[in-house]
Design a protein around this motif. Structure first.
Motif, short mmCIF file in Angstrom:
data_model
loop_
_atom_site.label_atom_id
_atom_site.label_comp_id
_atom_site.label_asym_id
_atom_site.label_seq_id
_atom_site.Cartn_x
_atom_site.Cartn_y
_atom_site.Cartn_z
N HIS A 87 -53.51 35.50 -1.84
CA HIS A 87 -54.38 34.42 -2.06
C HIS A 87 -54.06 33.65 -0.66
O HIS A 87 -53.14 33.78 0.14
CB HIS A 87 -54.04 33.77 -3.09
N GLY A 88 -54.82 32.70 -0.76
CA GLY A 88 -54.54 31.64 0.54
C GLY A 88 -54.32 30.25 0.25
O GLY A 88 -54.69 29.88 -1.09
N GLU A 89 -53.58 29.48 0.85
CA GLU A 89 -53.39 28.06 0.73
C GLU A 89 -53.20 27.35 1.95
O GLU A 89 -52.76 28.00 3.03
CB GLU A 89 -51.99 27.74 -0.01
N LEU A 90 -53.61 26.16 2.07
CA LEU A 90 -53.31 25.49 3.46
C LEU A 90 -52.26 24.58 3.23
O LEU A 90 -51.40 24.46 4.06
CB LEU A 90 -54.53 24.60 3.53
N GLY A 91 -51.87 23.86 2.17
CA GLY A 91 -50.63 23.12 2.06
C GLY A 91 -50.67 21.84 2.53
O GLY A 91 -51.81 21.36 3.48
N GLU A 92 -49.87 21.03 2.46
CA GLU A 92 -50.06 19.53 2.81
C GLU A 92 -50.02 19.35 4.35
O GLU A 92 -50.73 18.61 4.97
CB GLU A 92 -48.95 18.63 2.37
N LYS A 93 -49.24 20.02 5.03
CA LYS A 93 -49.10 20.07 6.42
C LYS A 93 -50.13 20.33 7.24
O LYS A 93 -51.04 19.95 8.02
CB LYS A 93 -47.78 20.63 6.96
N ARG A 94 -50.89 21.58 6.66
CA ARG A 94 -52.03 22.06 7.32
C ARG A 94 -53.28 21.26 7.03
O ARG A 94 -54.03 20.87 7.88
CB ARG A 94 -52.17 23.41 6.95
N LEU A 95 -53.36 20.56 5.78
CA LEU A 95 -54.34 19.81 5.33
C LEU A 95 -54.42 18.56 6.37
O LEU A 95 -55.53 17.89 6.88
CB LEU A 95 -54.41 19.26 4.03
N ALA A 96 -53.16 18.12 6.55
CA ALA A 96 -52.92 16.63 7.32
C ALA A 96 -53.37 17.18 8.72
O ALA A 96 -54.18 16.08 9.42
CB ALA A 96 -51.63 16.30 7.27
N ARG A 97 -53.24 18.31 9.33
CA ARG A 97 -53.23 18.48 10.68
C ARG A 97 -54.89 18.84 10.68
O ARG A 97 -55.49 18.47 11.54
CB ARG A 97 -52.58 19.70 11.21
N LEU A 98 -55.41 19.24 9.68
CA LEU A 98 -57.02 19.43 9.81
C LEU A 98 -57.82 18.08 9.70
O LEU A 98 -58.75 17.91 10.55
CB LEU A 98 -57.27 20.26 8.64
N VAL A 108 -50.67 32.79 3.29
CA VAL A 108 -49.41 32.74 2.69
C VAL A 108 -48.72 34.14 2.96
O VAL A 108 -49.10 35.25 2.63
CB VAL A 108 -49.57 32.28 1.01
N LYS A 109 -47.62 33.98 3.39
CA LYS A 109 -46.64 35.26 3.75
C LYS A 109 -46.29 35.89 2.41
O LYS A 109 -45.91 35.44 1.55
CB LYS A 109 -45.41 34.76 4.35
N LEU A 162 -66.27 43.26 24.77
CA LEU A 162 -67.44 42.12 24.64
C LEU A 162 -67.57 41.58 25.78
O LEU A 162 -66.62 41.27 26.47
CB LEU A 162 -66.90 41.22 23.31
N GLU A 163 -68.87 40.96 26.11
CA GLU A 163 -69.20 40.26 27.20
C GLU A 163 -68.86 39.05 27.02
O GLU A 163 -69.68 38.18 27.75
CB GLU A 163 -70.18 40.85 27.93
N SER A 164 -68.22 38.53 26.07
CA SER A 164 -68.20 36.97 25.85
C SER A 164 -66.73 36.48 25.29
O SER A 164 -65.93 37.57 24.98
CB SER A 164 -69.25 36.69 24.90
N PRO A 165 -66.63 35.15 25.57
CA PRO A 165 -65.04 34.89 25.03
C PRO A 165 -65.04 35.33 23.57
O PRO A 165 -66.06 35.10 22.43
CB PRO A 165 -65.13 33.12 25.04
N TRP A 166 -63.78 35.80 23.07
CA TRP A 166 -63.73 35.87 21.55
C TRP A 166 -62.25 35.37 21.04
O TRP A 166 -61.35 35.10 21.84
CB TRP A 166 -63.61 37.34 21.25
N PHE A 167 -62.20 35.06 19.69
CA PHE A 167 -61.18 34.24 19.13
C PHE A 167 -60.84 34.70 17.88
O PHE A 167 -61.77 35.26 17.16
CB PHE A 167 -61.31 32.75 19.14
N TRP A 168 -59.59 34.80 17.44
CA TRP A 168 -59.25 35.04 16.23
C TRP A 168 -58.17 34.31 15.45
O TRP A 168 -57.60 33.65 15.82
CB TRP A 168 -58.83 36.73 16.27
N LEU A 169 -58.51 34.76 14.19
CA LEU A 169 -57.34 33.99 13.10
C LEU A 169 -56.83 35.02 12.08
O LEU A 169 -57.42 36.11 12.07
CB LEU A 169 -57.94 32.72 12.56
N GLY A 170 -55.80 34.68 11.51
CA GLY A 170 -55.08 35.66 10.64
C GLY A 170 -55.58 35.50 9.25
O GLY A 170 -56.04 34.45 8.97
N GLY A 171 -55.42 36.55 8.49
CA GLY A 171 -55.64 36.66 7.13
C GLY A 171 -54.27 37.19 6.41
O GLY A 171 -53.46 37.09 6.92
N ASN A 172 -54.52 37.50 5.11
CA ASN A 172 -53.41 37.81 4.30
C ASN A 172 -52.80 38.94 4.62
O ASN A 172 -51.64 39.24 4.14
CB ASN A 172 -53.88 37.58 2.74
N HIS A 173 -53.64 39.90 5.30
CA HIS A 173 -52.80 41.09 5.76
C HIS A 173 -52.27 41.04 7.21
O HIS A 173 -51.60 41.97 7.55
CB HIS A 173 -54.05 42.20 5.88
#
Length: 245
Positions: free
Chosen positions: A115-126, A110-111, A69-80
């Protein structure tokens, strides 16, 4: 104007010739990247499930492909995904400055679970991050924060989505949420006191899931694709592009 391209659910293996149910994940990712390059994005976002086999080699293949890509790119993780292995290849970011907009990235994995969860700590950080800036904000995550109308997918969606919406309620600057996980184009709205938040799903670069299916089903009539989001002055325009193989 900022043009953002969303790519999602690549499901790569260490073996570059590995098959998925309906094709070859690496070859399909490369085709999507080549098409996305032609869209001239300012930034590219990859919303999780980069890997299928959770190997360091699969992330190196992804990095090699995405670096075309000729532009900056960023990624985040999923369940896999394995975030530590991802970070060894390329840094994981919590925030990206998009001039008049902000992009926040949230980890919903979620290791060992689909399924996914944010949890209290991630929600507070958000909440902390949202409270730090009043610019229009786009939130990216892997798991969708609403039901998508497929029973099997809704069972492995974001389990604490009500807690997420309660966390987001005081922040009218949040306008959009981009998610992966569902392997299909999708949009919905969720009403909050400060106005509606619009949620968009994205096609996979590999197999597509059949919308509305009660049980797991591949949409063999659909094609890989990516989403374009144009951001300007608190407004946006978005659409999905499909890629011929």
């Amino acid at each position: 104007m900022i043009r953002l391209v969303q790519i999602s659910d690549c499901h790569l293996h260490a073996d570059p010739w590995a098959r998925s149910r309906a094709g070859f994940p690496l070859r399909q990712l490369e085709a999507v990247i080549e098409a996305a390059r032609g869209a001239r994005p300012d930034v590219v976002l990859v919303t999780g499930d980069v890997s299928q086999d959770e190997t360091a080699a699969s992330y190196r293949l992804a990095e090699q492909a995405l670096s075309r890509l000729e532009s900056p790119w960023f990624w985040l993780g999923g369940n896999h995904d394995q975030p530590a292995l991802m970070a060894d290849v390329r840094a994981l970011h919590e925030e990206v400055d998009l001039n008049g907009w902000r992009l926040l990235l949230a980890d919903t994995s979620v290791k060992g679970q689909a399924h996914g969860e944010l949890g209290e700590k991630r929600l507070a950080r958000l909440a902390e991050r949202l409270g730090a800036d009043e610019r229009p904000t786009l939130l990216a995550m892997h798991h969708p924060p609403v039901a998508v109308g497929s029973a099997w997918l809704d069972q492995i969606g974001l389990h604490d989505r009500e807690a997420l919406w309660q966390t987001l309620a005081p922040f009218p600057q949040l306008k959009l949420i981009l998610c992966g996980h569902i392997h299909q184009a999708f949009h919905a709205r969720h009403a909050l006191p400060g106005g509606d938040v619009t949620i968009y799903g994205c096609p996979s670069t590999t197999d597509q899931f059949l919308p509305g299916a009660e049980d797991f089903a591949v949409d063999e009539a659909s094609r890989p694709g990516y989403r374009i989001v144009e951001l300007q002055r608190g407004e946006w325009l978005t659409w999905v592009e499909r890629v011929d193989l």
